[in-house]
Scaffold this active site. Structure first.
Site, PDB file in Angstrom:
ATOM      1  N   ASP A 130      24.387  29.932  95.555  1.00  0.00           N
ATOM      2  CA  ASP A 130      24.920  30.004  94.204  1.00  0.00           C
ATOM      3  C   ASP A 130      25.507  28.663  93.786  1.00  0.00           C
ATOM      4  O   ASP A 130      25.902  27.843  94.627  1.00  0.00           O
ATOM      5  CB  ASP A 130      26.022  31.071  94.115  1.00  0.00           C
ATOM      6  N   ILE A 131      25.638  28.474  92.482  1.00  0.00           N
ATOM      7  CA  ILE A 131      26.197  27.230  91.960  1.00  0.00           C
ATOM      8  C   ILE A 131      27.628  27.008  92.450  1.00  0.00           C
ATOM      9  O   ILE A 131      28.064  25.876  92.657  1.00  0.00           O
ATOM     10  CB  ILE A 131      26.134  27.222  90.412  1.00  0.00           C
TER      11      ILE A 131
END
Length: 229
Positions: A106-107
């Site tokens: 994920d970012i």
């Protein structure tokens, strides 16, 4: 030996040999006992395919750019190569063609990210029959009961389906260690929400037998010739 897409390319280029004859027709039918080989040029192409290990920083996306955020592949240049990389490979921009992440982050997560041109590597890590586990250090807020810890290990559902057994233990007073053999979207964060925990930090430190180790944040190295997942 290769992905379906790679196989199609080899066939189109006349690099597949069936019973001693080069073929170039996609969808050609062969008998189960046919002798199928790759031409030497295709073997050289396979050995030249690059696999990169990146310590992805928070704020980068794993694949294509989205919402103005840069993809982790932007980090793949000579200045960001780890000074302790022992690979004899020399970096060139042709190694960036067709790169795909083998297991996303994920970012708002950081740690070990694999980007590869090699379909075999991708299948080994994220294929349907993959048995490669992934290890994470997860900093959390909240109170976790003994029953909650048991549920994290086995007993939770996401998207209406039971999760595979995991191995979840305390690393220290506010950090858990997760070892998973599946990778649903934002799985660890969603698992923690189900037992009333909030994730405030998530770092992947291992994929199979390959560890993040001392690779600095934002830098990369090649997968070694003697390394396998």
């Amino acid at each position: 030996m290769c992905s379906r897409r790679e196989a199609d390319r080899y066939i189109e280029r006349g690099l597949v040999i069936v019973d001693g004859e080069r073929v170039s027709e996609l969808g050609m039918k062969v008998l189960p006992d046919a002798d199928i080989e790759l031409a030497e040029a295709a073997e050289k192409h396979r050995s030249a395919q690059a696999t990169f290990l990146i310590n992805k920083p928070i704020g980068y996306v794993s694949a294509q750019p989205e919402d103005g955020h840069r993809p982790a592949s932007d980090l793949l240049d000579r200045p960001n190569q780890w000074s302790e990389d022992r690979s004899p490979r020399k970096f060139h921009h042709g190694q960036l063609r067709g790169l795909a992440p083998a297991g996303r982050l994920d970012i708002d997560s950081n740690g070990l990210l694999v980007l590869t041109q090699d379909g075999r590597v991708a299948r080994r890590i994220i294929g349907e029959d993959s048995d490669v586990d992934k290890e994470y250090l997860v900093r959390v807020q909240g109170t976790l009961s003994d029953e909650g810890l048991k549920l994290l290990n086995h007993g939770l559902e996401l998207d209406g389906k039971p999760l595979k057994p995991a191995k979840v233990t305390w690393q220290n007073e506010d950090q858990l260690r997760f070892i998973l053999r599946e990778g649903k979207k934002r799985q660890i964060r969603r698992m923690c929400e189900l037992v009333d925990l909030k994730v405030v930090g998530l770092k992947r430190i291992r994929i199979g037998k390959v560890v993040l180790g001392n690779l600095p944040d934002g830098q990369w190295r090649y997968l070694g010739d003697n390394e396998t997942f």
